[in-house]
Design a protein around this motif. Sequence first.
Motif, PDB file in Angstrom:
ATOM      1  N   ARG A  59      17.359 -22.077  41.692  1.00 55.19           N
ATOM      2  CA  ARG A  59      17.134 -20.838  42.436  1.00 55.19           C
ATOM      3  C   ARG A  59      18.426 -20.040  42.557  1.00 55.19           C
ATOM      4  NH1 ARG A  59      15.183 -20.569  48.804  1.00 55.19           N
ATOM      5  NH2 ARG A  59      15.300 -18.273  49.028  1.00 55.19           N
ATOM      6  N   TYR A  60      19.513 -20.714  42.851  1.00 58.32           N
ATOM      7  CA  TYR A  60      20.824 -20.064  42.989  1.00 58.32           C
ATOM      8  C   TYR A  60      21.251 -19.386  41.691  1.00 58.32           C
ATOM      9  CZ  TYR A  60      25.900 -20.748  42.054  1.00 58.32           C
ATOM     10  OH  TYR A  60      27.186 -20.653  41.616  1.00 58.32           O
ATOM     11  N   LEU A  61      21.120 -20.060  40.566  1.00 59.38           N
ATOM     12  CA  LEU A  61      21.546 -19.496  39.286  1.00 59.38           C
ATOM     13  C   LEU A  61      20.716 -18.265  38.937  1.00 59.38           C
ATOM     14  CD1 LEU A  61      22.087 -22.777  37.214  1.00 59.38           C
ATOM     15  CD2 LEU A  61      23.849 -21.332  38.250  1.00 59.38           C
ATOM     16  N   LYS A  62      19.409 -18.336  39.137  1.00 58.58           N
ATOM     17  CA  LYS A  62      18.536 -17.202  38.824  1.00 58.58           C
ATOM     18  C   LYS A  62      18.811 -16.030  39.753  1.00 58.58           C
ATOM     19  CE  LYS A  62      13.655 -15.893  38.427  1.00 58.58           C
ATOM     20  NZ  LYS A  62      12.241 -16.388  38.520  1.00 58.58           N
ATOM     21  N   GLN A  63      18.922 -16.297  41.046  1.00 56.13           N
ATOM     22  CA  GLN A  63      19.100 -15.224  42.027  1.00 56.13           C
ATOM     23  C   GLN A  63      20.442 -14.515  41.843  1.00 56.13           C
ATOM     24  OE1 GLN A  63      17.724 -16.097  46.036  1.00 56.13           O
ATOM     25  NE2 GLN A  63      19.528 -15.092  46.912  1.00 56.13           N
ATOM     26  N   THR A  64      21.482 -15.282  41.567  1.00 56.41           N
ATOM     27  CA  THR A  64      22.801 -14.670  41.402  1.00 56.41           C
ATOM     28  C   THR A  64      22.868 -13.850  40.123  1.00 56.41           C
ATOM     29  OG1 THR A  64      23.749 -16.567  42.569  1.00 56.41           O
ATOM     30  CG2 THR A  64      25.280 -15.113  41.429  1.00 56.41           C
ATOM     31  N   SER A  65      22.236 -14.335  39.055  1.00 52.37           N
ATOM     32  CA  SER A  65      22.177 -13.557  37.826  1.00 52.37           C
ATOM     33  C   SER A  65      21.536 -12.199  38.065  1.00 52.37           C
ATOM     34  CB  SER A  65      21.386 -14.339  36.765  1.00 52.37           C
ATOM     35  OG  SER A  65      21.164 -13.543  35.619  1.00 52.37           O
ATOM     36  N   ILE A  66      20.426 -12.175  38.783  1.00 56.37           N
ATOM     37  CA  ILE A  66      19.750 -10.909  39.087  1.00 56.37           C
ATOM     38  C   ILE A  66      20.670  -9.987  39.890  1.00 56.37           C
ATOM     39  CG2 ILE A  66      17.849  -9.878  40.403  1.00 56.37           C
ATOM     40  CD1 ILE A  66      16.195 -12.378  39.659  1.00 56.37           C
ATOM     41  N   GLY A  67      21.420 -10.562  40.823  1.00 53.00           N
ATOM     42  CA  GLY A  67      22.351  -9.767  41.618  1.00 53.00           C
ATOM     43  C   GLY A  67      23.393  -9.057  40.768  1.00 53.00           C
ATOM     44  N   PHE A  68      23.891  -9.739  39.744  1.00 52.24           N
ATOM     45  CA  PHE A  68      24.866  -9.117  38.847  1.00 52.24           C
ATOM     46  C   PHE A  68      24.211  -8.081  37.940  1.00 52.24           C
ATOM     47  CE2 PHE A  68      27.532 -12.993  39.649  1.00 52.24           C
ATOM     48  CZ  PHE A  68      28.643 -12.317  40.121  1.00 52.24           C
ATOM     49  N   TYR A  69      23.027  -8.375  37.423  1.00 51.33           N
ATOM     50  CA  TYR A  69      22.346  -7.411  36.550  1.00 51.33           C
ATOM     51  C   TYR A  69      22.037  -6.114  37.277  1.00 51.33           C
ATOM     52  CZ  TYR A  69      21.560 -10.464  32.486  1.00 51.33           C
ATOM     53  OH  TYR A  69      21.721 -11.240  31.373  1.00 51.33           O
ATOM     54  N   THR A  70      21.646  -6.211  38.538  1.00 52.38           N
ATOM     55  CA  THR A  70      21.254  -5.021  39.291  1.00 52.38           C
ATOM     56  C   THR A  70      22.430  -4.300  39.940  1.00 52.38           C
ATOM     57  OG1 THR A  70      20.848  -6.384  41.258  1.00 52.38           O
ATOM     58  CG2 THR A  70      18.969  -5.976  39.786  1.00 52.38           C
ATOM     59  N   GLY A  71      23.607  -4.901  39.918  1.00 48.54           N
ATOM     60  CA  GLY A  71      24.778  -4.271  40.516  1.00 48.54           C
ATOM     61  C   GLY A  71      24.906  -4.504  42.006  1.00 48.54           C
ATOM     62  N   LYS A  72      24.052  -5.353  42.576  1.00 47.79           N
ATOM     63  CA  LYS A  72      24.197  -5.656  43.998  1.00 47.79           C
ATOM     64  C   LYS A  72      25.517  -6.372  44.272  1.00 47.79           C
ATOM     65  CE  LYS A  72      19.296  -5.862  45.224  1.00 47.79           C
ATOM     66  NZ  LYS A  72      18.204  -6.695  45.805  1.00 47.79           N
ATOM     67  N   ILE A  73      25.964  -7.163  43.313  1.00 47.47           N
ATOM     68  CA  ILE A  73      27.270  -7.813  43.384  1.00 47.47           C
ATOM     69  C   ILE A  73      28.025  -7.536  42.084  1.00 47.47           C
ATOM     70  CG2 ILE A  73      26.756  -9.628  45.059  1.00 47.47           C
ATOM     71  CD1 ILE A  73      26.027 -11.473  42.778  1.00 47.47           C
ATOM     72  N   GLY A  74      29.336  -7.617  42.152  1.00 44.90           N
ATOM     73  CA  GLY A  74      30.171  -7.361  40.989  1.00 44.90           C
ATOM     74  C   GLY A  74      31.150  -8.489  40.766  1.00 44.90           C
ATOM     75  N   LEU A  75      31.843  -8.418  39.640  1.00 39.88           N
ATOM     76  CA  LEU A  75      32.848  -9.417  39.289  1.00 39.88           C
ATOM     77  C   LEU A  75      34.108  -8.678  38.878  1.00 39.88           C
ATOM     78  CD1 LEU A  75      34.278 -11.152  36.740  1.00 39.88           C
ATOM     79  CD2 LEU A  75      33.727 -12.289  38.889  1.00 39.88           C
ATOM     80  N   LEU A  76      35.128  -8.743  39.718  1.00 44.47           N
ATOM     81  CA  LEU A  76      36.372  -8.042  39.442  1.00 44.47           C
ATOM     82  C   LEU A  76      37.411  -8.978  38.836  1.00 44.47           C
ATOM     83  CD1 LEU A  76      36.897  -5.794  42.603  1.00 44.47           C
ATOM     84  CD2 LEU A  76      35.632  -5.285  40.488  1.00 44.47           C
ATOM     85  N   ARG A  77      38.039  -8.511  37.774  1.00 42.28           N
ATOM     86  CA  ARG A  77      39.242  -9.149  37.253  1.00 42.28           C
ATOM     87  C   ARG A  77      40.364  -8.132  37.447  1.00 42.28           C
ATOM     88  NH1 ARG A  77      36.315 -13.143  33.649  1.00 42.28           N
ATOM     89  NH2 ARG A  77      34.767 -11.912  32.516  1.00 42.28           N
ATOM     90  N   MET A  78      41.449  -8.578  38.048  1.00 41.88           N
ATOM     91  CA  MET A  78      42.540  -7.650  38.342  1.00 41.88           C
ATOM     92  C   MET A  78      43.887  -8.335  38.182  1.00 41.88           C
ATOM     93  SD  MET A  78      42.180  -7.417  42.509  1.00 41.88           S
ATOM     94  CE  MET A  78      40.390  -7.406  42.430  1.00 41.88           C
ATOM     95  N   SER A  79      44.889  -7.523  37.912  1.00 39.28           N
ATOM     96  CA  SER A  79      46.260  -8.005  37.824  1.00 39.28           C
ATOM     97  C   SER A  79      47.098  -7.220  38.818  1.00 39.28           C
ATOM     98  CB  SER A  79      46.811  -7.820  36.407  1.00 39.28           C
ATOM     99  OG  SER A  79      45.971  -8.440  35.464  1.00 39.28           O
ATOM    100  N   LEU A  80      48.043  -7.903  39.453  1.00 41.91           N
ATOM    101  CA  LEU A  80      48.862  -7.261  40.482  1.00 41.91           C
ATOM    102  C   LEU A  80      50.310  -7.715  40.368  1.00 41.91           C
ATOM    103  CD1 LEU A  80      46.060  -8.623  42.108  1.00 41.91           C
ATOM    104  CD2 LEU A  80      46.645  -6.608  43.469  1.00 41.91           C
ATOM    105  N   ARG A  81      51.193  -6.843  40.842  1.00 39.60           N
ATOM    106  CA  ARG A  81      52.604  -7.204  40.934  1.00 39.60           C
ATOM    107  C   ARG A  81      53.132  -6.734  42.277  1.00 39.60           C
ATOM    108  NH1 ARG A  81      54.791  -2.988  36.307  1.00 39.60           N
ATOM    109  NH2 ARG A  81      54.378  -1.035  37.423  1.00 39.60           N
ATOM    110  N   PRO A  82      54.129  -7.409  42.811  1.00 38.07           N
ATOM    111  CA  PRO A  82      54.686  -6.982  44.101  1.00 38.07           C
ATOM    112  C   PRO A  82      55.227  -5.561  44.031  1.00 38.07           C
ATOM    113  CG  PRO A  82      55.420  -9.198  43.538  1.00 38.07           C
ATOM    114  CD  PRO A  82      54.747  -8.653  42.311  1.00 38.07           C
TER     115      PRO A  82
END
Length: 299
Positions: free
Chosen positions: A265-288
């Motif tokens: 249930r968790y895998l299916k529900q989270t996949s739908i969340g990403f497809y619909t844009g309800k949740i996102g996945l950020l990759r970022m780089s930072l420096r002081p």
Amino acid sequence: MSTAMKNDQQDYGGSMAAVQYHYDVSREFYSLWLDESLTYSSALWEGEDDTLAAAQQRKIDHHLTEARVARASSLLDIGCGWGALVRKASAFPALERIVGLTLSEDQADQVRSFAIPKIEVRLESWTQHKPDQPYDSIISVGAFEHFAKPEDSREVKISTYRDFFSTCSGWLTPGGRLSLQTFVYGTMRNEEASEFINEEIFPAADLPRLEEIAAAIDGVMEMTYLVNHRLHYARTYDAWARNLRRRRDDAVRLVGEEVTERYERYLKQTSIGFYTGKIGLLRMSLRPTDRGVSVLAKI
């Protein structure tokens, strides 16, 4: 000391009990549906014929590149999981010291089993970590979303995140980099978050918002790279779900029908969340932010 620290010293920056509830279910169980490196975070996909294993290694390479590990002598991995990233990093000849932090006993045991002298794993959160020396590179993949709790106000969350970024900034050598990957809320409001996910999958954890991260780094760190790879994570969750479905009988034998159904249930529900844009996945780089470092060190 931030408000979050004052409110709950033990859970500030991630609850050990909550992390172990999820990640210590069984390494054998996770090995049924993750790739062979046991990488439990979004892959970085290329093309329709890409494999999960190749996409996970590409993701690891991305973070090693963004954190400038090739030119580093020391690396800190905050939330090192079962050690795929630190193990790959150990192949860099100039890298002399690698420290991985995790709150999972099982993950720490797995990393220790590598028996690679330059890798040290510690069962502690970033709030407990006291480095003897600064680091040239810091990487954190999939830990940031455990730092705040659902009951935290926006102000408390920003304070928590700001403490994290300030701490990382202080740990980095001149020219050092932080590469970060995290779930974030997308179009979904906090109060719309799944009760099932919050209670049965990731208890005592709440997602950040991009604007909260932006407020937290203001004057502390500069963002040099940012991308929302939510569809990469949707595809990753789909791959995991297929693997679990294929090995379902083995999963039930290992952890039982109830736990297996919970993860399906968790895998299916989270996949739908990403497809619909309800949740996102950020990759970022930072420096002081500027600390009097030479121009060449910043490039």
